[in-house]
Design a protein around this motif. Structure first.
Motif, mmCIF file in Angstrom:
data_model
loop_
_atom_site.group_PDB
_atom_site.id
_atom_site.type_symbol
_atom_site.label_atom_id
_atom_site.label_comp_id
_atom_site.label_asym_id
_atom_site.label_seq_id
_atom_site.Cartn_x
_atom_site.Cartn_y
_atom_site.Cartn_z
ATOM 1 N N GLY A 62 -53.023 -31.393 -2.623
ATOM 2 C CA GLY A 62 -53.506 -32.207 -3.727
ATOM 3 C C GLY A 62 -52.513 -32.215 -4.883
ATOM 4 O O GLY A 62 -52.126 -31.151 -5.373
ATOM 5 N N LEU A 63 -52.090 -33.412 -5.303
ATOM 6 C CA LEU A 63 -51.153 -33.532 -6.414
ATOM 7 C C LEU A 63 -51.810 -34.169 -7.637
ATOM 8 O O LEU A 63 -51.671 -33.661 -8.746
ATOM 9 N N GLY A 64 -52.526 -35.268 -7.444
ATOM 10 C CA GLY A 64 -53.202 -35.915 -8.568
ATOM 11 C C GLY A 64 -52.234 -36.271 -9.676
ATOM 12 O O GLY A 64 -51.195 -36.889 -9.455
ATOM 13 N N TYR A 65 -52.553 -35.844 -10.896
ATOM 14 C CA TYR A 65 -51.706 -36.135 -12.048
ATOM 15 C C TYR A 65 -50.603 -35.089 -12.254
ATOM 16 O O TYR A 65 -49.848 -35.182 -13.215
ATOM 17 N N GLY A 66 -50.559 -34.098 -11.386
ATOM 18 C CA GLY A 66 -49.420 -33.189 -11.369
ATOM 19 C C GLY A 66 -49.510 -31.948 -12.222
ATOM 20 O O GLY A 66 -48.537 -31.194 -12.310
ATOM 21 N N VAL A 93 -43.947 -27.473 -1.248
ATOM 22 C CA VAL A 93 -44.425 -28.559 -0.400
ATOM 23 C C VAL A 93 -45.782 -29.006 -0.922
ATOM 24 O O VAL A 93 -46.736 -28.226 -0.947
ATOM 25 N N VAL A 94 -45.858 -30.260 -1.368
ATOM 26 C CA VAL A 94 -47.098 -30.801 -1.931
ATOM 27 C C VAL A 94 -47.626 -31.888 -1.002
ATOM 28 O O VAL A 94 -46.899 -32.814 -0.640
ATOM 29 N N ILE A 95 -48.899 -31.782 -0.647
ATOM 30 C CA ILE A 95 -49.509 -32.712 0.303
ATOM 31 C C ILE A 95 -50.581 -33.525 -0.404
ATOM 32 O O ILE A 95 -51.540 -32.966 -0.940
ATOM 33 N N ASP A 96 -50.411 -34.848 -0.445
ATOM 34 C CA ASP A 96 -51.401 -35.711 -1.088
ATOM 35 C C ASP A 96 -51.280 -37.128 -0.532
ATOM 36 O O ASP A 96 -50.377 -37.871 -0.903
ATOM 37 N N PRO A 97 -52.200 -37.536 0.346
ATOM 38 C CA PRO A 97 -52.128 -38.882 0.922
ATOM 39 C C PRO A 97 -52.510 -39.986 -0.056
ATOM 40 O O PRO A 97 -52.281 -41.164 0.217
ATOM 41 N N PHE A 98 -53.075 -39.605 -1.207
ATOM 42 C CA PHE A 98 -53.560 -40.605 -2.161
ATOM 43 C C PHE A 98 -52.689 -40.707 -3.408
ATOM 44 O O PHE A 98 -53.052 -41.395 -4.364
ATOM 45 N N GLN A 99 -51.540 -40.052 -3.411
ATOM 46 C CA GLN A 99 -50.716 -40.032 -4.615
ATOM 47 C C GLN A 99 -50.300 -41.424 -5.049
ATOM 48 O O GLN A 99 -50.323 -41.741 -6.243
ATOM 49 N N HIS A 100 -49.938 -42.273 -4.119
ATOM 50 C CA HIS A 100 -49.480 -43.600 -4.497
ATOM 51 C C HIS A 100 -50.580 -44.659 -4.423
ATOM 52 O O HIS A 100 -50.451 -45.711 -5.039
ATOM 53 N N GLY A 126 -37.507 -32.706 -13.558
ATOM 54 C CA GLY A 126 -36.341 -32.224 -12.824
ATOM 55 C C GLY A 126 -36.684 -31.406 -11.600
ATOM 56 O O GLY A 126 -35.837 -30.667 -11.077
ATOM 57 N N LEU A 127 -37.910 -31.537 -11.108
ATOM 58 C CA LEU A 127 -38.352 -30.728 -9.972
ATOM 59 C C LEU A 127 -38.207 -31.440 -8.630
ATOM 60 O O LEU A 127 -38.591 -30.885 -7.596
ATOM 61 N N ASP A 128 -37.671 -32.665 -8.621
ATOM 62 C CA ASP A 128 -37.582 -33.403 -7.364
ATOM 63 C C ASP A 128 -36.636 -32.753 -6.368
ATOM 64 O O ASP A 128 -36.703 -33.054 -5.174
ATOM 65 N N GLY A 129 -35.771 -31.849 -6.834
ATOM 66 C CA GLY A 129 -34.915 -31.114 -5.901
ATOM 67 C C GLY A 129 -35.596 -29.900 -5.299
ATOM 68 O O GLY A 129 -35.071 -29.271 -4.370
ATOM 69 N N VAL A 130 -36.773 -29.555 -5.830
ATOM 70 C CA VAL A 130 -37.532 -28.387 -5.365
ATOM 71 C C VAL A 130 -38.755 -28.805 -4.564
ATOM 72 O O VAL A 130 -39.140 -28.156 -3.594
ATOM 73 N N VAL A 131 -39.353 -29.932 -4.975
ATOM 74 C CA VAL A 131 -40.631 -30.364 -4.407
ATOM 75 C C VAL A 131 -40.427 -31.390 -3.300
ATOM 76 O O VAL A 131 -39.609 -32.307 -3.415
ATOM 77 N N GLU A 132 -41.189 -31.229 -2.234
ATOM 78 C CA GLU A 132 -41.259 -32.224 -1.159
ATOM 79 C C GLU A 132 -42.670 -32.790 -1.141
ATOM 80 O O GLU A 132 -43.640 -32.031 -1.021
ATOM 81 N N LEU A 133 -42.817 -34.104 -1.303
ATOM 82 C CA LEU A 133 -44.131 -34.738 -1.288
ATOM 83 C C LEU A 133 -44.429 -35.271 0.104
ATOM 84 O O LEU A 133 -43.650 -36.045 0.662
ATOM 85 N N VAL A 134 -45.563 -34.864 0.647
ATOM 86 C CA VAL A 134 -46.017 -35.315 1.964
ATOM 87 C C VAL A 134 -47.228 -36.204 1.759
ATOM 88 O O VAL A 134 -48.247 -35.765 1.223
ATOM 89 N N ARG A 135 -47.143 -37.440 2.194
ATOM 90 C CA ARG A 135 -48.200 -38.423 1.937
ATOM 91 C C ARG A 135 -49.036 -38.653 3.197
ATOM 92 O O ARG A 135 -49.083 -39.740 3.745
#
Length: 224
Positions: free
Chosen positions: A55-59, A80-87, A102-111
């Motif tokens: 779950g990512l939601g508003y982050g 690793v963040v899993i959220d099929p509804f993020q977009h 600046g966390l896009d180099g650390v975080v992987e978003l799985v939709r």
């Protein structure tokens, strides 16, 4: 770390940069800043290097976890963040905030749904130091998430759940507590948000056992 802290503070004080039309209410679904601080401090104390989040939601929670990963000083932090509804439901707002921090180099978003992806992650032998769960609140979905996180999070690692004041979430984690040796960390999140009526805490933290027990189906006992 200062950049992440600044984005976290702005989100708490001003809300998200935009609110998706018809999307979930920010105040209702986001993790309060104080609770995020508690999660951050716990993960820093645990010296985590790899975290799985459902779950990512508003982050808000993801930003707190990202700050913890940077503070822990791991040479290769991974989130690793899993959220099929993020977009679809959130129009990518949470992800945009992570990138602005600046966390896009650390975080992987799985939709995709966590109940499917976590199974593949476990099959691949992926190991995390901790997990934060704030996805679907349906009992069966929470139960499946926790089942696979029990295989992914290393022995002795920590799983934190948001919204354990909901009966469906509390019932799911109760099974792992009563049958698989997950130990509630009663003092791990001091002063966190609580239900003003029942007094039940919003979040719960659990330590996984050093060895994964195999329960005897003949000795099954009620857990709710």
């Amino acid at each position: 770390m200062e950049r992440v802290a600044d984005v976290r503070r702005a989100l708490a004080e001003d809300g998200p940069p935009r609110r998706p039309g018809g999307g979930p209410d920010f105040a209702e679904v986001t993790l309060p800043e104080r609770d995020g601080d508690l999660v951050r401090d716990l993960l820093v104390e645990e010296r985590v290097g790899t975290v799985v989040e459902v779950g990512l939601g508003y982050g808000s929670s993801a930003l707190a976890i990202g700050e913890a990963l940077l503070r822990s000083g791991s040479p290769g932090p991974r989130h690793v963040v899993i959220d099929p509804f993020q977009h679809s439901a959130y129009e990518g707002v949470g992800w945009e905030l992570l990138c602005s921090a600046g966390l896009d180099g650390v975080v992987e978003l799985v939709r995709e749904p966590s109940q499917r992806f976590l199974a593949r992650l476990a099959d691949a032998g992926f190991v995390a130091d901790a997990a934060f769960v704030d996805g679907s609140h349906l009992f069966h979905n929470v139960f499946v998430d926790l089942h696979f996180l029990g295989e992914i999070v290393r022995p002795g690692g920590v799983v934190v759940l948001d919204d354990v004041w909901w009966p469906s979430v509390a019932a799911a984690v109760a099974y792992f507590e009563s049958h698989l040796g997950w130990v509630p960390l009663a003092d791990a999140l001091p002063g966190g948000t609580a239900d003003p009526v029942s007094g039940r805490p919003r979040m719960g933290a659990y330590r996984l056992p050093d060895a994964r027990p195999v329960p005897d189906f003949k000795a099954f006992r009620p857990f709710c």
